[in-house]
Design a protein around this motif. Structure first.
Motif, short mmCIF file in Angstrom:
data_model
loop_
_atom_site.label_atom_id
_atom_site.label_comp_id
_atom_site.label_asym_id
_atom_site.label_seq_id
_atom_site.Cartn_x
_atom_site.Cartn_y
_atom_site.Cartn_z
N ALA A 208 0.83 -1.21 0.00
CA ALA A 208 0.00 0.00 0.00
C ALA A 208 0.86 1.25 0.00
N ARG A 209 1.91 1.25 0.80
CA ARG A 209 2.83 2.41 0.84
C ARG A 209 3.53 2.59 -0.50
N LEU A 210 3.99 1.50 -1.07
CA LEU A 210 4.67 1.57 -2.37
C LEU A 210 3.73 2.06 -3.46
N GLN A 211 2.48 1.58 -3.44
CA GLN A 211 1.50 2.02 -4.43
C GLN A 211 1.24 3.52 -4.28
N SER A 212 1.20 3.99 -3.06
CA SER A 212 1.01 5.42 -2.80
C SER A 212 2.19 6.22 -3.35
N GLN A 213 3.40 5.73 -3.14
CA GLN A 213 4.58 6.41 -3.66
C GLN A 213 4.60 6.39 -5.19
N ILE A 214 4.19 5.28 -5.79
CA ILE A 214 4.12 5.18 -7.25
C ILE A 214 3.12 6.19 -7.79
N ALA A 215 1.96 6.29 -7.15
CA ALA A 215 0.94 7.25 -7.59
C ALA A 215 1.47 8.68 -7.49
N ALA A 216 2.20 8.98 -6.43
CA ALA A 216 2.78 10.32 -6.28
C ALA A 216 3.81 10.59 -7.38
N CYS A 217 4.61 9.59 -7.72
CA CYS A 217 5.59 9.74 -8.80
C CYS A 217 4.90 9.94 -10.14
N ALA B 224 1.94 11.20 -10.65
CA ALA B 224 1.35 12.54 -10.65
C ALA B 224 2.41 13.59 -10.93
N GLU B 225 3.59 13.43 -10.36
CA GLU B 225 4.68 14.39 -10.59
C GLU B 225 5.14 14.34 -12.04
N ILE B 226 5.20 13.15 -12.62
CA ILE B 226 5.56 13.00 -14.03
C ILE B 226 4.57 13.75 -14.90
N GLU B 227 3.28 13.57 -14.63
CA GLU B 227 2.25 14.26 -15.42
C GLU B 227 2.36 15.78 -15.26
N LYS B 228 2.65 16.22 -14.06
CA LYS B 228 2.83 17.66 -13.80
C LYS B 228 4.00 18.21 -14.61
N LYS B 229 5.10 17.49 -14.63
CA LYS B 229 6.28 17.93 -15.38
C LYS B 229 6.03 17.90 -16.89
N LYS B 230 5.30 16.88 -17.35
CA LYS B 230 4.96 16.81 -18.78
C LYS B 230 4.08 18.00 -19.17
N ALA B 231 3.12 18.35 -18.31
CA ALA B 231 2.25 19.48 -18.58
C ALA B 231 3.05 20.79 -18.62
#
Length: 61
Positions: free
Chosen positions: A30-39, A41-48
């Motif tokens: 669960a913690r790893l999935q949360s960290q993956i989701a945060a990563c 989201a950050e990738i999408e933010k940087k792409k935008a």
């Protein structure tokens, strides 16, 4: 030189997954999935941000 009244520094070592219980593994996943989701989201933010910069300055690579 360490003073005798100093408290020791506690280091938390990672536990080997083969020594973890099912519940501990589920929490870890669960913690790893949360960290993956945060990563992701950050990738999408940087792409935008890059798309916005490309649109403004005419970059297209």
């Amino acid at each position: 030189m360490a003073m005798p009244d100093e408290e020791p520094v506690l280091v938390q070592r990672a536990q080997a997954i083969d020594q973890m219980s099912v519940a501990e593994l589920e929490v870890r996943i669960a913690r790893l999935q949360s960290q993956i989701a945060a990563c992701e989201a950050e990738i999408e933010k940087k792409k935008a941000q890059k798309r916005a910069a490309d649109a403004l300055f005419g970059g297209g690579s």
